[in-house]
Design an enzyme around this catalytic site. Structure first.
Site, PDB file in Angstrom:
ATOM      1  N   VAL B  34       0.818  -1.221   0.000  1.00 41.13           N
ATOM      2  CA  VAL B  34       0.000   0.000   0.000  1.00 41.13           C
ATOM      3  C   VAL B  34       0.852   1.271   0.000  1.00 41.13           C
ATOM      4  CG1 VAL B  34      -2.111  -0.951   0.990  1.00 41.13           C
ATOM      5  CG2 VAL B  34      -0.267  -0.238   2.525  1.00 41.13           C
ATOM      6  N   GLU B  85      27.874 -10.745  -9.635  1.00 43.31           N
ATOM      7  CA  GLU B  85      27.441 -11.711  -8.622  1.00 43.31           C
ATOM      8  C   GLU B  85      26.416 -12.650  -9.233  1.00 43.31           C
ATOM      9  OE1 GLU B  85      25.772  -8.974  -5.627  1.00 43.31           O
ATOM     10  OE2 GLU B  85      23.898  -9.959  -6.154  1.00 43.31           O
ATOM     11  N   CYS B 117      28.323  -5.770  -5.203  1.00 44.80           N
ATOM     12  CA  CYS B 117      28.148  -4.743  -6.239  1.00 44.80           C
ATOM     13  C   CYS B 117      29.436  -4.024  -6.628  1.00 44.80           C
ATOM     14  CB  CYS B 117      27.118  -3.714  -5.780  1.00 44.80           C
ATOM     15  SG  CYS B 117      25.483  -4.413  -5.559  1.00 44.80           S
ATOM     16  N   THR B 158      14.221  -3.416  -6.867  1.00 49.46           N
ATOM     17  CA  THR B 158      15.364  -2.707  -7.451  1.00 49.46           C
ATOM     18  C   THR B 158      16.318  -3.596  -8.258  1.00 49.46           C
ATOM     19  OG1 THR B 158      16.545  -3.016  -5.366  1.00 49.46           O
ATOM     20  CG2 THR B 158      15.429  -0.895  -5.687  1.00 49.46           C
ATOM     21  N   THR B 206      21.944  -3.059   6.234  1.00 50.88           N
ATOM     22  CA  THR B 206      22.654  -2.762   4.984  1.00 50.88           C
ATOM     23  C   THR B 206      22.951  -1.265   4.837  1.00 50.88           C
ATOM     24  OG1 THR B 206      20.590  -2.524   3.763  1.00 50.88           O
ATOM     25  CG2 THR B 206      21.608  -4.694   3.725  1.00 50.88           C
ATOM     26  N   HIS B 239      27.770   4.395  -5.514  1.00 50.65           N
ATOM     27  CA  HIS B 239      26.981   3.194  -5.800  1.00 50.65           C
ATOM     28  C   HIS B 239      25.500   3.473  -5.537  1.00 50.65           C
ATOM     29  CE1 HIS B 239      25.433  -0.749  -6.096  1.00 50.65           C
ATOM     30  NE2 HIS B 239      25.219  -0.872  -4.797  1.00 50.65           N
ATOM     31  N   LYS B 244      17.875   6.648  -2.951  1.00 50.70           N
ATOM     32  CA  LYS B 244      18.018   7.461  -1.733  1.00 50.70           C
ATOM     33  C   LYS B 244      19.457   7.463  -1.203  1.00 50.70           C
ATOM     34  CE  LYS B 244      13.867   8.993  -0.802  1.00 50.70           C
ATOM     35  NZ  LYS B 244      12.813   8.487   0.067  1.00 50.70           N
TER      36      LYS B 244
END
EC number: 2.3.3.10
Lengths: 118, 350
Positions: B34, B85, B117, B158, B206, B239, B244
């Protein structure tokens, strides 16, 4: 895409030939790297595929005439409604097939509409 | 690791982004989310590979663009390092497929790299060392991924596909790499165990102790060595796991929004993992002028960051338009729904 070119008569061959069928003994063959651009001569769209290609359906198989002359069969990666006889194509590097989940993965050239080029 | 006044750098670059896109709103719809996920992540759509594309095909297309951009003879390449990866094989290198497909001589060394990454920037560092020591003429460093996100997991919004290739050398540079610095710790913020189809992650862990700690430490470390600050750079690339984090880390380090804007491509293509920082750098090179400076810092979970200080040379104007730009690839998007996306990503078992 590597083929051959006969320096005597100017003919290009894909897949490569060791002997020029036009010139026979007088032929002078050399290796030739094709640009990979060409034109769709005719095509078909596969909806019911063999086991290895089921996931790809529907997909387009075309006879493509390379700009240097030779004709070959190749997959054109685009939706079937965008396929047209006479359309220009460019080469793309793709997975050609897999030997199941455990085997070798085959890579090579497929084609894409030239107008889709970035 | 640190290095400055290297006298080596980027000879050419190329990118590849698959044409298919899925909108983040479409993924959110399927899972009944939502919240406005796209807005909260600042990621609106992501690139999806075709059914017959994987890390190797993306690496080859990016490498071909890099070779043609500078009209290079691929037989000059002495090393190919491919960072990913999502290598197609657990055992068998991706780099050998690239070397054969782009027409390298057989007299070159290949190894695949993996560091979440940041494997692509680690590949650049390896090439810098070999070029500077004179062991090779040109090195090819690639970062490419068809990254995985489990259905319904936060990563699925993502995890995208794409890649970039950089040719590293000492002559005819389009950009000199003035210095590099790495910061690495053992931090288990994100991982995928052998044989598992999807990675796991530590959620909020993370962020601060992983991404922000490593990116800021590497960035500050390099600026300290070079005696420079954010104001000395025209552009910056960090990166981009979402839209954000790079904005926040740039502000934290003192970089302005305008400096990161050209390279911030994650809102439109998603997180291309090993390709992420390198595609951001390519998008910046696509518009940088001779003499301008670019600050780059990657991040790889596990965890580490590689920072680079780059100065663009006059040669960039000669070769820039000879291969497709990042914006060219972004512009050709074909949208698919979640069902088609699931088919493309092998999430449907036949």
């Amino acid at each position: 895409m590597i083929g051959t070119h006969c320096k005597s008569c100017g003919e290009y061959y894909f897949p490569p030939r060791t002997l020029c069928p036009n010139c026979r003994r007088t032929g002078q063959m050399e290796e030739h790297k094709f640009r990979g651009t060409g034109t769709v001569i005719t095509y078909t769209t596969i909806y019911s595929a063999t086991e290895d290609f089921e996931r790809l359906t529907p997909y387009n198989l075309a006879i493509i005439q390379l700009d240097e002359g030779p004709k070959l069969t190749g997959q054109v990666v685009c939706s079937p409604e965008n396929m047209k006889i006479g359309m220009r194509v460019r080469p793309v590097f793709r997975i050609l097939g897999k030997e199941g989940e455990r085997g070798i993965i085959y890579y090579g050239t497929k084609f894409a509409p030239a107008e889709d080029a970035p | 690791m640190r290095g400055d006044h290297l006298g080596v750098g980027i000879v050419s670059y190329g990118v590849y982004i698959p044409r298919y896109r899925i909108k983040v709103d479409e993924i959110a719809r399927v899972w009944g989310e939502v919240e406005d996920v796209a807005r909260s992540l600042n990621v609106y759509e992501k690139a999806v590979p075709d059914l017959d594309e994987d890390t190797a095909t993306i690496a080859v297309e990016a490498a071909r663009n890099a070779i043609s951009r500078a009209d290079l003879d691929p037989r000059r390449i002495g090393a190919i390092y491919t960072g990913s990866e999502s290598h197609p094989y657990a055992v068998k290198p991706t780099g050998t497929i690239v070397g054969e497909a782009i027409g390298c001589s057989h007299s070159h060394t290949v190894a695949d790299m993996e560091f979440a990454c940041k494997a692509g920037t680690a590949a650049i560092q390896a090439c810098l060392g070999l070029v500077r020591s004179g062991m090779i003429d040109l090195g090819l460093a690639i970062g490419a991924d068809v990254s995985q996100g489990a259905p319904g997991d936060a990563l699925e919004y993502t995890a995208a596909a794409g890649g970039a290739a950089y040719v590293v050398g000492s002559k005819d540079l389009i950009a000199e790499i003035e210095g590099t610095y790495s910061f690495t710790t053992d931090t288990p913020d994100f991982w995928r165990r052998e044989g598992m189809p999807y990675p796991e992650h530590g959620g909020r862990f993370t962020g601060e102790p992983a991404y922000f700690k490593h990116v800021t430490s590497a960035a500050k470390g390099l600026m300290e060595i070079l005696g420079r600050g954010p104001e000395d750079y025209d552009y910056a690339v960090f990166h981009q796991p979402n839209g954000k984090f790079p904005v926040r880390v740039a502000a934290k380090l003192g970089f302005k929004k305008e400096q990161i804007a050209p390279g911030l491509v994650v809102p439109l293509i998603g997180n291309t993992y090993s390709g992420s920082t390198l595609i951001g750098l390519a998008a910046t090179l696509d518009q940088a002028k001779p003499g301008e400076s670019i600050f780059v810092t990657s991040f790889g979970s596990g965890a580490g960051s590689d920072a680079f200080s780059i100065r663009v040379t006059e040669r960039i104007d000669d070769i820039r338009d000879r291969a497709p730009s990042v914006r060219d690839y972004i512009a050709i998007a074909e949208y698919i729904d979640y069902a088609r996306y699931a088919k493309h990503k092998g999430k449907l078992r036949l």
